[in-house]
Design an enzyme around this catalytic site. Structure first.
Site, PDB file in Angstrom:
ATOM      1  N   HIS A   1      36.862 114.356  98.411  1.00  0.00           N
ATOM      2  CA  HIS A   1      35.563 115.038  98.356  1.00  0.00           C
ATOM      3  C   HIS A   1      35.324 115.594  96.949  1.00  0.00           C
ATOM      4  CE1 HIS A   1      36.347 115.748 102.882  1.00  0.00           C
ATOM      5  NE2 HIS A   1      35.339 114.904 102.825  1.00  0.00           N
TER       6      HIS A   1
ATOM      7  N   LYS B   1      31.283 118.764 118.143  1.00  0.00           N
ATOM      8  CA  LYS B   1      32.626 118.641 117.589  1.00  0.00           C
ATOM      9  C   LYS B   1      33.063 120.006 117.068  1.00  0.00           C
ATOM     10  CE  LYS B   1      33.412 115.798 113.992  1.00  0.00           C
ATOM     11  NZ  LYS B   1      33.307 114.598 113.156  1.00  0.00           N
TER      12      LYS B   1
ATOM     13  N   ARG C   1      34.176 104.418 101.329  1.00  0.00           N
ATOM     14  CA  ARG C   1      35.556 103.992 101.091  1.00  0.00           C
ATOM     15  C   ARG C   1      35.780 102.547 101.477  1.00  0.00           C
ATOM     16  NH1 ARG C   1      37.501 109.201 104.217  1.00  0.00           N
ATOM     17  NH2 ARG C   1      35.463 108.644 105.049  1.00  0.00           N
TER      18      ARG C   1
ATOM     19  N   SER D   1      39.929 113.511 105.795  1.00  0.00           N
ATOM     20  CA  SER D   1      40.355 114.772 106.408  1.00  0.00           C
ATOM     21  C   SER D   1      41.252 114.490 107.608  1.00  0.00           C
ATOM     22  CB  SER D   1      39.133 115.578 106.853  1.00  0.00           C
ATOM     23  OG  SER D   1      38.304 115.838 105.749  1.00  0.00           O
TER      24      SER D   1
HETATM   25  P1  ADP Z   1      31.699 113.347 108.096  1.00  0.00           P
HETATM   26  O1  ADP Z   1      32.378 113.918 109.298  1.00  0.00           O
HETATM   27  O2  ADP Z   1      30.252 113.688 107.943  1.00  0.00           O
HETATM   28  O3  ADP Z   1      32.020 111.900 107.798  1.00  0.00           O
HETATM   29  P2  ADP Z   1      33.572 114.039 106.029  1.00  0.00           P
HETATM   30  O4  ADP Z   1      33.932 115.418 105.600  1.00  0.00           O
HETATM   31  O5  ADP Z   1      34.635 113.226 106.676  1.00  0.00           O
HETATM   32  O6  ADP Z   1      32.313 114.224 106.932  1.00  0.00           O
HETATM   33  O7  ADP Z   1      32.980 113.234 104.797  1.00  0.00           O
HETATM   34  C1  ADP Z   1      31.841 113.664 104.122  1.00  0.00           C
HETATM   35  C2  ADP Z   1      31.459 112.611 103.102  1.00  0.00           C
HETATM   36  O8  ADP Z   1      32.529 112.475 102.172  1.00  0.00           O
HETATM   37  C3  ADP Z   1      31.230 111.230 103.685  1.00  0.00           C
HETATM   38  O9  ADP Z   1      30.158 110.627 102.996  1.00  0.00           O
HETATM   39  C4  ADP Z   1      32.518 110.496 103.382  1.00  0.00           C
HETATM   40  O10 ADP Z   1      32.292 109.102 103.241  1.00  0.00           O
HETATM   41  C5  ADP Z   1      32.878 111.122 102.042  1.00  0.00           C
HETATM   42  N1  ADP Z   1      34.306 111.032 101.781  1.00  0.00           N
HETATM   43  C6  ADP Z   1      35.311 111.559 102.512  1.00  0.00           C
HETATM   44  N2  ADP Z   1      36.524 111.257 101.964  1.00  0.00           N
HETATM   45  C7  ADP Z   1      36.249 110.512 100.865  1.00  0.00           C
HETATM   46  C8  ADP Z   1      37.061 109.860  99.868  1.00  0.00           C
HETATM   47  N3  ADP Z   1      38.389 109.892  99.935  1.00  0.00           N
HETATM   48  N4  ADP Z   1      36.432 109.177  98.887  1.00  0.00           N
HETATM   49  C9  ADP Z   1      35.070 109.119  98.861  1.00  0.00           C
HETATM   50  N5  ADP Z   1      34.257 109.687  99.758  1.00  0.00           N
HETATM   51  C10 ADP Z   1      34.837 110.377 100.743  1.00  0.00           C
END
Ligand code: ADP
Length: 167
Positions: A17, A41, A90, A128
């Site tokens: 992030h 959730k 990703r 995450s």
């Molecule tokens: P959500 O539950 O909305 O997917 P996340 O916190 O998992 O929320 O992710 C938020 C955003 O961050 C999403 O657009 C996801 O694709 C991006 N993201 C998460 N991890 C990575 C990473 N390692 N590299 C690039 N983008 C990421």
């Protein structure tokens, strides 16, 4: 002035992030990172904990701020006067989910644009949920999250003494 909103669960925020935000902070005048709450959730960390983790993680970036959204994201983005919704990609499954989301958002708010940034190689496998899973097995989380997040994960999910053996 172009303002981008980067919304997600951030449960917890990772260096994947942070990499995205760092790059976005160079592209846009302002970046607002939003903990978007999903009413279906519950998540591991409370919204306030996630905000605190994000504030610490993103403090080096002067044009980045952090907020919480409990309602529909496009309404929040409009109210904030932002023009762009930023998301990370990703792999192919991110792409199909993100495209669908972007098209729904376009339907709801045609004046907003979704911008995708591809991840960078070190963060390709980082999510995450992967970090939560590693925490449950007591693995070193320092390559993936801030030390404060790593300790919080270890105390909430870490293996209890002796529980790692054969059942
Ligand atoms: P959500 O539950 O909305 O997917 P996340 O916190 O998992 O929320 O992710 C938020 C955003 O961050 C999403 O657009 C996801 O694709 C991006 N993201 C998460 N991890 C990575 C990473 N390692 N590299 C690039 N983008 C990421």
């Amino acid at each position: 002035m172009v303002k981008a909103v980067f919304a997600g669960s951030f449960d917890p925020p990772t260096y994947g992030h942070r990499n995205l935000v760092e790059r976005a902070a160079r592209l846009f005048d302002e970046v607002l990172v939003v903990v978007a709450l999903n009413p279906h959730k519950e998540g591991l960390f409370s919204p306030e904990e996630r905000l605190a983790f994000l504030r610490a993680l993103l403090s080096p970036f002067g044009n980045v701020s952090v907020a919480l959204c409990r309602g529909l994201l496009v309404d929040f983005v409009r109210d904030e006067g932002a023009q762009v919704m930023l998301r990370g990609l990703r792999n192919g499954s991110d792409f199909s989910a993100e495209l669908e989301l972007a098209l729904w958002n376009k339907e709801l708010a045609p004046e907003l644009e979704t911008v995708f940034l591809p991840t960078e190689r070190p963060y390709l496998l980082l999510s995450s949920s992967a970090v939560r899973e590693l925490a449950a097995f007591g693995r070193d989380l320092s390559p993936y999250v801030d030390s404060e997040v790593a300790s919080a994960l270890a105390s909430r999910l870490g293996p209890t003494q002796g529980a790692a053996g054969r059942v």
